[in-house]
Design an enzyme around this catalytic site. Structure first.
Site, PDB file in Angstrom:
ATOM      1  CE1 TYR A   1      -4.422  -2.255   4.899  1.00 29.40           C
ATOM      2  CE2 TYR A   1      -3.326  -0.139   4.554  1.00 29.40           C
ATOM      3  CZ  TYR A   1      -3.975  -1.252   4.052  1.00 29.40           C
ATOM      4  OH  TYR A   1      -4.162  -1.381   2.695  1.00 29.40           O
TER       5      TYR A   1
ATOM      6  CB  SER B   1      -0.892   0.010   1.245  1.00 33.65           C
ATOM      7  OG  SER B   1      -1.532   1.264   1.422  1.00 33.65           O
TER       8      SER B   1
END
Length: 269
Positions: A157, A143
């Site tokens: 995350y 990401s």
């Protein structure tokens, strides 16, 4: 038609039931690469498999990678069927909304199993055969959050996605001599079910349209980056520019900016 640079054998795509995973499966099918699709939702997998079977062979093996025994069981089933995996796409993932201590530990433990444990074990179990092929690919879907300082409400995350980047870098160095390309795909905001699952759809929908990427474009960027041997791929000119700027700014400035904007795009309750 399979490109001459594309390894012969199956592409195993985790988290293939929707979003970027499904888009990657479609792009590989368009290129003539046979597929092994895995995710928790069998109905979604079968729906995608039926769509793609007119183009390539598609095998569906449902698995819940939040179960620590799932990676070994998945690979055992692949080996039982004598399916040669030459491309591994570690895409399965999700987000846990809220600050770190607002969620019970088992929630975090399962998240880490999916995002780090399963990725690491699947790669470890499949890498020897991928190396033997002399032309393998490993595509880890990370990401853009892995490339900038962590944000409020994104404790594990961003950390897990950062792990994928460093993991990919080391694997790339270790396996380059065997023709194995390892790539970390680092997309920014992408249209998918991700924000529905985390309950942030309404919040992120306020972002301007230019901040969003399409799953097909992300999949194409990742696969082409892997074919070219690029270790880190950032899709979209906006995110490429943001990455370049963030690398040259003092970290305290970027952290301050992340702190001011965290509550606008994610739950921090």
């Amino acid at each position: 038609m399979i490109s001459s640079s594309t390894p012969s054998g199956y592409a195993l795509v985790t988290g293939a039931s929707s979003g970027i995973g499904a888009a990657i499966a479609r792009e590989y099918a368009r290129r003539g690469v046979p597929l092994i699709l895995t995710a928790r939702r069998l109905d979604k997998l079968e729906q995608l498999a039926n769509e793609l079977r007119p183009q390539v062979s598609v095998i569906v093996i449902p698995a819940d990678l939040g179960d620590p025994s799932a990676p070994a069981s998945l690979v055992a089933e692949i080996e039982r069927r004598s399916l040669p995996v030459r491309i591994l796409v570690n895409n399965a993932g999700y987000g846990v909304p809220g600050r770190y201590t607002t969620r019970d530990w088992p929630v975090h433990a399962q998240f880490l199993q999916v995002m780090i444990g399963a990725v690491s074990e699947l790669t470890w179990r499949l890498l020897p055969a991928i190396r033997e092929s002399g032309q393998g690919r490993i595509l880890n879907v990370a990401s853009f959050a892995a490339l900038v300082p962590g944000a409020d409400g994104q404790t594990l995350y961003a950390a897990a996605k950062s792990y994928l980047v460093r993991f990919s870098e080391s694997l790339s160095l270790e396996n380059a001599d065997r023709g194995v390309h390892v790539t970390a795909l680092c997309p920014g905001f992408t249209w998918s079910e991700f924000h529905d699952v985390t309950g942030t759809r309404e919040m992120v929908s306020k972002l301007p349209k230019w901040a969003w990427l399409e799953t097909d474009a992300v999949a194409l960027a990742g696969i082409e980056g892997a074919e070219k041997g690029r270790v880190i791929v950032v899709p979209g000119r906006v995110y490429q520019l943001a990455h370049s700027i963030a690398r040259h700014l003092p970290q305290r400035w970027v952290l301050r900016a992340m702190g001011r904007n965290s509550g606008r795009i994610r739950r921090i309750d």
